[in-house]
Design a protein around this motif. Sequence first.
Motif, short mmCIF file in Angstrom:
data_model
loop_
_atom_site.label_atom_id
_atom_site.label_comp_id
_atom_site.label_asym_id
_atom_site.label_seq_id
_atom_site.Cartn_x
_atom_site.Cartn_y
_atom_site.Cartn_z
N UNK A 1 -41.80 41.25 -58.71
CA UNK A 1 -40.57 41.10 -59.45
C UNK A 1 -39.40 41.67 -58.68
N UNK A 2 -38.19 41.49 -59.24
CA UNK A 2 -36.98 41.91 -58.54
C UNK A 2 -36.89 43.41 -58.38
N UNK A 3 -37.55 44.17 -59.26
CA UNK A 3 -37.44 45.61 -59.21
C UNK A 3 -38.49 46.27 -58.33
N UNK A 4 -39.40 45.50 -57.80
CA UNK A 4 -40.44 46.08 -56.96
C UNK A 4 -39.85 46.48 -55.61
N UNK A 5 -40.07 47.73 -55.20
CA UNK A 5 -39.49 48.23 -53.97
C UNK A 5 -40.52 48.25 -52.84
N UNK A 6 -40.19 47.71 -51.68
CA UNK A 6 -41.13 47.71 -50.56
C UNK A 6 -41.14 49.05 -49.85
N UNK A 7 -42.13 49.23 -49.00
CA UNK A 7 -42.15 50.39 -48.13
C UNK A 7 -42.62 51.67 -48.75
N UNK A 8 -43.07 51.64 -50.01
CA UNK A 8 -43.57 52.84 -50.68
C UNK A 8 -42.54 53.97 -50.62
N UNK A 9 -41.29 53.63 -50.94
CA UNK A 9 -40.21 54.61 -50.92
C UNK A 9 -39.77 54.94 -52.34
N UNK A 10 -39.01 56.01 -52.48
CA UNK A 10 -38.44 56.37 -53.78
C UNK A 10 -37.62 55.19 -54.29
N UNK A 11 -37.74 54.91 -55.59
CA UNK A 11 -37.21 53.66 -56.14
C UNK A 11 -35.70 53.54 -56.04
#
Length: 402
Positions: free
Chosen positions: A158-168
């Motif tokens: 989804x649009x809110x999923x953040x890549x790179x396993x970083x703080x959101x």
Amino acid sequence: MALLIMAFGMVALIGLQGTMRRASDLSKQRSEAMRIAQSELERLRDFSVATINASSPAGTRDFASIQSLNACTGEEGEGACLQSINVGNASYSISRTVGDWTEALSGQTQALPPMRNVQVRVSWVDRAAGAQFVQLDSFISKAETFLSGSLVAAPSAGALRRPGEREASIPAQAKDLGNKTSVFVPGPTATVAWVFNNLTGVITGRCTVAMGTSSSSLTLQDVESCSNNTVGYLLSGTIRFSNSLRPDPAHPEGFALPLDVVITNSRLADAIAAPTVQQCFDDAPTSPSSTMPFVSYNCFIEPNNGTPRIWSGRAELSGIELTGANARKVCRYSADYDGNGSISNAEHPENYDAVSSSLARQNFLVINASVSRCPTGAAVDPDNGVFVNSNTELQQAAPAQP
């Protein structure tokens, strides 16, 4: 001669048996100590809600109780304690320390309230009078326990999923530098790049770059000299527009207007003054005839030097006409998303109070001033395909007439 040789062999065998017995005994004691330490650590994690509210039953343990609960007796006490327990042939001393997790990469240690640093140490004396211990260090995060189900369910795209396993809160466009930091150029006209700590989302470096530089073009060497030269929090979001007399906050149809984002003093009583060091960038058009559907903004805000480091204030839009023929009204997307009965800083309040972390998705809706009130959006309803609460509240309007 044979008896002498056998005697020497028996002496060596007896010594070996003694060493093996001690090693076996120590192994058993170490296993028991590890079991005790793990049990103690899990006991500290045993809270049922992140924050107690009016509907919480009596006796409910929340995240804050980790700091004050004396894990040795189960009573309220200090953040560290000592207890002795006899198991088998050893007496174990259990100590634990709980404190705010500190982030020192910036050179200025700061407390991060949503995280606790926990240390459990179990020590004992073995049968040879040797001091032994095992120690477990861990972090406990302030997270609602009902979210633990996400650990066994694959997240949906989804649009809110953040890549790179970083703080959101770190922008998705930020480039991961491979050393647990990311770099981000906050706007098309920006001549600065911000370096983020991937784990905390705190801005730990500010670097000067040429206008037009993209985040993806920067390397670790480009920002190495300006890393760890500041401490700042990000405030970011989007600004949407509607010209309708019945605006739909979920699907606004208007086009972007020229504007700027500013951080002003909070209107809450006893709030600290707005930060003197702040820097906001946006991609707003320079002409009202734009066909851009929305504006994105990013602000660097330097907190105070307290523990934890915090700032207070309110985000407002400047350059928007609040009076006259083309008067507008500024609404903010805001609701009690976590259902705890209050609007927290992350849920976009009218006035931010004691912000101690970066904040993303602090979104606005600009509507015609003739609309009587900011539109009420739909609540989250996954069964009907509604995954975002689109409710809005008033942020700026024409000043009241004397």
